[in-house]
Write a protein that holds these residues in place. Sequence first.
Motif, mmCIF file in Angstrom:
data_model
loop_
_atom_site.group_PDB
_atom_site.id
_atom_site.type_symbol
_atom_site.label_atom_id
_atom_site.label_comp_id
_atom_site.label_asym_id
_atom_site.label_seq_id
_atom_site.Cartn_x
_atom_site.Cartn_y
_atom_site.Cartn_z
ATOM 1 N N ASP A 54 0.863 -1.174 0.000
ATOM 2 C CA ASP A 54 0.000 0.000 0.000
ATOM 3 C C ASP A 54 0.905 1.231 0.000
ATOM 4 O O ASP A 54 2.099 1.150 0.326
ATOM 5 C CB ASP A 54 -0.882 -0.037 1.253
ATOM 6 C CG ASP A 54 -1.684 1.228 1.449
ATOM 7 O OD1 ASP A 54 -2.322 1.685 0.483
ATOM 8 O OD2 ASP A 54 -1.660 1.769 2.572
ATOM 9 N N LEU A 55 0.347 2.390 -0.361
ATOM 10 C CA LEU A 55 1.136 3.623 -0.395
ATOM 11 C C LEU A 55 0.962 4.457 0.867
ATOM 12 O O LEU A 55 1.883 4.607 1.664
ATOM 13 C CB LEU A 55 0.753 4.452 -1.626
ATOM 14 C CG LEU A 55 1.465 5.797 -1.785
ATOM 15 C CD1 LEU A 55 2.974 5.612 -1.950
ATOM 16 C CD2 LEU A 55 0.878 6.584 -2.954
ATOM 17 N N ASP A 56 -0.227 5.014 1.068
ATOM 18 C CA ASP A 56 -0.476 5.953 2.161
ATOM 19 C C ASP A 56 -0.422 5.277 3.520
ATOM 20 O O ASP A 56 -1.112 4.284 3.761
ATOM 21 C CB ASP A 56 -1.834 6.632 1.979
ATOM 22 C CG ASP A 56 -1.861 7.527 0.743
ATOM 23 O OD1 ASP A 56 -0.802 8.078 0.394
ATOM 24 O OD2 ASP A 56 -2.941 7.654 0.142
ATOM 25 N N ASN A 57 0.389 5.832 4.412
ATOM 26 C CA ASN A 57 0.582 5.313 5.756
ATOM 27 C C ASN A 57 1.135 3.894 5.772
ATOM 28 O O ASN A 57 0.974 3.162 6.743
ATOM 29 C CB ASN A 57 -0.707 5.412 6.580
ATOM 30 C CG ASN A 57 -1.022 6.845 6.945
ATOM 31 O OD1 ASN A 57 -0.116 7.664 7.131
ATOM 32 N ND2 ASN A 57 -2.301 7.178 7.034
ATOM 33 N N THR A 58 1.786 3.536 4.666
ATOM 34 C CA THR A 58 2.544 2.292 4.589
ATOM 35 C C THR A 58 3.953 2.631 4.115
ATOM 36 O O THR A 58 4.892 2.618 4.896
ATOM 37 C CB THR A 58 1.871 1.276 3.653
ATOM 38 O OG1 THR A 58 0.587 0.915 4.195
ATOM 39 C CG2 THR A 58 2.721 0.009 3.528
ATOM 40 N N LEU A 59 4.094 2.971 2.844
ATOM 41 C CA LEU A 59 5.400 3.402 2.336
ATOM 42 C C LEU A 59 5.671 4.871 2.649
ATOM 43 O O LEU A 59 6.824 5.278 2.798
ATOM 44 C CB LEU A 59 5.480 3.167 0.828
ATOM 45 C CG LEU A 59 5.528 1.710 0.375
ATOM 46 C CD1 LEU A 59 5.526 1.628 -1.146
ATOM 47 C CD2 LEU A 59 6.739 0.984 0.942
ATOM 48 N N VAL A 60 4.625 5.676 2.704
ATOM 49 C CA VAL A 60 4.777 7.090 3.068
ATOM 50 C C VAL A 60 3.858 7.406 4.241
ATOM 51 O O VAL A 60 2.845 6.735 4.437
ATOM 52 C CB VAL A 60 4.445 8.027 1.881
ATOM 53 C CG1 VAL A 60 5.341 7.730 0.695
ATOM 54 C CG2 VAL A 60 2.975 7.908 1.478
ATOM 55 N N ASN A 61 4.223 8.418 5.007
ATOM 56 C CA ASN A 61 3.437 8.821 6.175
ATOM 57 C C ASN A 61 2.466 9.923 5.765
ATOM 58 O O ASN A 61 2.799 11.105 5.820
ATOM 59 C CB ASN A 61 4.357 9.296 7.298
ATOM 60 C CG ASN A 61 3.616 9.483 8.614
ATOM 61 O OD1 ASN A 61 2.411 9.746 8.630
ATOM 62 N ND2 ASN A 61 4.329 9.349 9.718
ATOM 63 N N LEU A 62 1.276 9.524 5.342
ATOM 64 C CA LEU A 62 0.292 10.508 4.904
ATOM 65 C C LEU A 62 -0.221 11.353 6.060
ATOM 66 O O LEU A 62 -0.510 12.539 5.885
ATOM 67 C CB LEU A 62 -0.881 9.806 4.207
ATOM 68 C CG LEU A 62 -1.947 10.736 3.624
ATOM 69 C CD1 LEU A 62 -1.351 11.618 2.542
ATOM 70 C CD2 LEU A 62 -3.121 9.932 3.088
ATOM 71 N N ASP A 63 -0.330 10.756 7.245
ATOM 72 C CA ASP A 63 -0.820 11.512 8.399
ATOM 73 C C ASP A 63 0.087 12.702 8.697
ATOM 74 O O ASP A 63 -0.384 13.802 9.014
ATOM 75 C CB ASP A 63 -0.919 10.603 9.630
ATOM 76 C CG ASP A 63 -2.061 9.607 9.521
ATOM 77 O OD1 ASP A 63 -2.961 9.821 8.694
ATOM 78 O OD2 ASP A 63 -2.036 8.609 10.269
#
Length: 216
Positions: free
Chosen positions: A8-17
């Motif tokens: 997954d991308l958001d809040n997995t590889l990158v910190n969207l929060d």
Amino acid sequence: MQRLALFDLDNTLVNLDEAFRVWAAEFADGYGLGREAVDWLIALNQAGYPHREVFFGKVREHFALSESVGELWGRYRRHMPCLVRCRPEVMDGLARLRASGWKVAIVTNGTADNQLGKIQRTGLAEAVDAYALSGLEGIRKPDVGLFEIAAKRCGMTLADGGWMIGDHLVADIGGGRAAGLWTVWIDRGTWLDQEHEADHVVTDVLQAMEILHVVQ
């Protein structure tokens, strides 16, 4: 089992929060709304409004903004890719997996411009073998079809197995299991007391990567 790892991308590889908090502060400052507005925006985001059209409808109403929902949402989509970061150690982890013979792909829901912008600006486009975006393909996780597209672009099929790593119990873990994949759930504390069927539970994607090295 083949070495296929779907992330997954958001809040997995990158910190969207983290990126959202920066956006919220900039948004509030731009309208002169004050610190309370930042807290309100963060709380609204955490309340579970994943579709940004609904989210910005509430934002527009709450702050009595003159811009349309479409304008607010469009500006957010254009700017968010500039705020998202991928940690160097995550990039290194992806490189290590690929050097070990793993095929790595990103499977993410979201609008094409927003998600593709994040993947390109963070350098993830070059750090993975493929990606499948719901906004481009017209299907969303947990639909197995999105996982199939990612696997195919890696030169593989879901029938030969693999792994799905993500933070969402329905889209990532439920979808991954339906696709016949082993799963690693990144528990960020947002699914309190929720039952799950993930094969492994971690709190950071780097821990998930280490699991893959062990099982290979």
